[in-house]
Design a protein around this motif. Structure first.
Motif, PDB file in Angstrom:
ATOM      1  N   HIS A   1      -0.001   4.690   1.630  1.00  0.00           N
ATOM      2  CA  HIS A   1       0.767   2.682   1.793  1.00  0.00           C
ATOM      3  C   HIS A   1       2.594   3.339   1.110  1.00  0.00           C
ATOM      4  O   HIS A   1       2.658   3.892  -0.457  1.00  0.00           O
ATOM      5  N   ASP A   2       3.039   2.173   0.796  1.00  0.00           N
ATOM      6  CA  ASP A   2       4.442   2.132  -0.125  1.00  0.00           C
ATOM      7  C   ASP A   2       4.103   0.659  -0.594  1.00  0.00           C
ATOM      8  O   ASP A   2       4.580  -0.510  -0.279  1.00  0.00           O
ATOM      9  N   SER A   3       4.764   1.136  -2.079  1.00  0.00           N
ATOM     10  CA  SER A   3       4.379  -0.174  -3.268  1.00  0.00           C
ATOM     11  C   SER A   3       5.815  -0.479  -3.672  1.00  0.00           C
ATOM     12  O   SER A   3       5.483  -0.978  -5.223  1.00  0.00           O
ATOM     13  N   ARG A   4       7.223  -0.217  -2.821  1.00  0.00           N
ATOM     14  CA  ARG A   4       8.068  -0.358  -3.360  1.00  0.00           C
ATOM     15  C   ARG A   4       8.019  -1.383  -4.150  1.00  0.00           C
ATOM     16  O   ARG A   4       8.935  -2.170  -4.573  1.00  0.00           O
TER      17      ARG A   4
ATOM     18  N   TYR B   1       7.734 -10.482   2.488  1.00  0.00           N
ATOM     19  CA  TYR B   1       7.077 -10.588   3.022  1.00  0.00           C
ATOM     20  C   TYR B   1       7.418  -8.664   4.042  1.00  0.00           C
ATOM     21  O   TYR B   1       6.791  -8.900   5.465  1.00  0.00           O
ATOM     22  N   LYS B   2       8.393  -8.274   3.240  1.00  0.00           N
ATOM     23  CA  LYS B   2       7.804  -7.016   3.832  1.00  0.00           C
ATOM     24  C   LYS B   2       7.484  -5.556   3.820  1.00  0.00           C
ATOM     25  O   LYS B   2       7.238  -5.027   4.163  1.00  0.00           O
ATOM     26  N   GLY B   3       6.925  -5.576   2.218  1.00  0.00           N
ATOM     27  CA  GLY B   3       6.531  -4.536   1.845  1.00  0.00           C
ATOM     28  C   GLY B   3       4.978  -5.379   1.126  1.00  0.00           C
ATOM     29  O   GLY B   3       3.915  -4.454   0.519  1.00  0.00           O
ATOM     30  N   GLY B   4       4.183  -6.395   0.774  1.00  0.00           N
ATOM     31  CA  GLY B   4       3.546  -6.805   0.390  1.00  0.00           C
ATOM     32  C   GLY B   4       2.195  -6.994   0.950  1.00  0.00           C
ATOM     33  O   GLY B   4       0.571  -6.803   0.613  1.00  0.00           O
ATOM     34  N   TRP B   5       2.041  -6.879   1.951  1.00  0.00           N
ATOM     35  CA  TRP B   5       0.965  -6.459   3.217  1.00  0.00           C
ATOM     36  C   TRP B   5       0.431  -4.638   3.589  1.00  0.00           C
ATOM     37  O   TRP B   5       1.569  -4.585   4.119  1.00  0.00           O
TER      38      TRP B   5
END
Length: 274
Positions: free
Chosen positions: A141-144, A45-49
């Motif tokens: 993009h942020d992949s963490r 929800y936070k950073g998968g998209w």
């Protein structure tokens, strides 16, 4: 072995000890699975998209643009959380269940559910890792968060596999201690022929102990030879009881009745007492 019951049914009804409960390895595995399931759902929800810069109204899944993968990871994280909480509740109430068949169903459901999620998370770890490596996105993009998803998938697979293994061990231990398939009726008639066991019962007439109304045999279901042997054994048992009662009565009379001296046959004759 008489006091042993399958799946610990003989120890049911005890008070709930939360300290002992939280130290169980199976409980620790389920708590870990619940935390990891919640973590998967939150990370997706936070950073998968990722919102594309070219088309700001469109989001792209960071697992090689596969929207199905992102949706599946979110769903499995949510359902994993629910399943872990349900199994924790069942484990907390397990010691209060006295029915062996109910305990058997709970253990089998635990094995099936834990094995299913362990298999799913293994596939999810392989799928997310391969798609993340194949991802080519030239925008910043942020992949963490997706890296955390891959890590949590691996750890969740280990937690569910551990829970499945412990459930299988509990099943095997209970089977070795007291097989629930053999009930008390089968145990009582172990070693007795099938004809005698099927015809065993107490009848309604007064022609013999256990006689069946309308039948001339001691037991209607037993063969004639076995019936005669059982009647002879019963008659011998009755005779032995009668003999023992007579012996006990004679012994009681000898111990408690007053001693009367035997009469003198020469008393009252002429010349007696000279």
């Amino acid at each position: 072995m008489d006091n042993l019951k399958a799946f610990g049914a003989g120890m049911s009804g005890g008070a709930f000890d939360h300290k002992t409960f939280l130290r169980k390895p199976s409980v620790l595995c389920r708590i870990g699975a619940a935390v990891l399931g919640a973590g998967l759902w939150f990370c997706m929800y936070k950073g998968g998209w990722h919102r594309e810069l070219i088309n700001i109204n469109q989001q792209m899944c960071l697992f090689n643009g596969s929207a199905t993968t992102c949706s599946f990871v979110s769903a499995m994280g949510f359902f994993s959380l629910l399943a872990a909480l349900a199994l924790l509740a069942a484990d907390a109430q397990f010691d209060k269940i006295s029915a062996i068949q109910t305990r058997s169903r709970v253990v089998r459901a635990d094995m099936a559910t834990s094995s299913f999620f362990a298999f799913i998370f293994v596939l999810m770890f392989i799928n997310t890792l391969s798609k993340f490596k194949a991802m080519e996105l030239y925008e910043p993009h942020d992949s963490r968060w997706v890296k955390m998803v891959i890590l949590f998938s691996f750890l969740a697979a280990g937690a569910w596999a551990g829970a499945a293994f412990l459930a299988w061990r509990r099943w095997q231990a209970s089977q070795a201690e007291a097989p629930f398939q053999q009930n008390e009726y089968q145990t009582d008639f172990q070693g007795v022929s099938g004809d005698v066991a099927e015809g065993y019962g107490y009848g309604g007439n007064d022609e013999g102990i256990g006689a069946v109304a309308g039948a001339t045999a001691y037991q209607s279901g037993a063969p004639m030879q076995q019936q005669q042997q059982m009647q002879q054994q019963h008659a011998q048992h009755v005779q032995q009881n009668q003999y023992q009662q007579q012996q006990q009565q004679q012994h009681y009379q000898q111990q408690h009745m007053p001693h009367v001296p035997a009469s003198n046959p020469f008393a009252g004759q002429q010349g007696y007492q000279y």
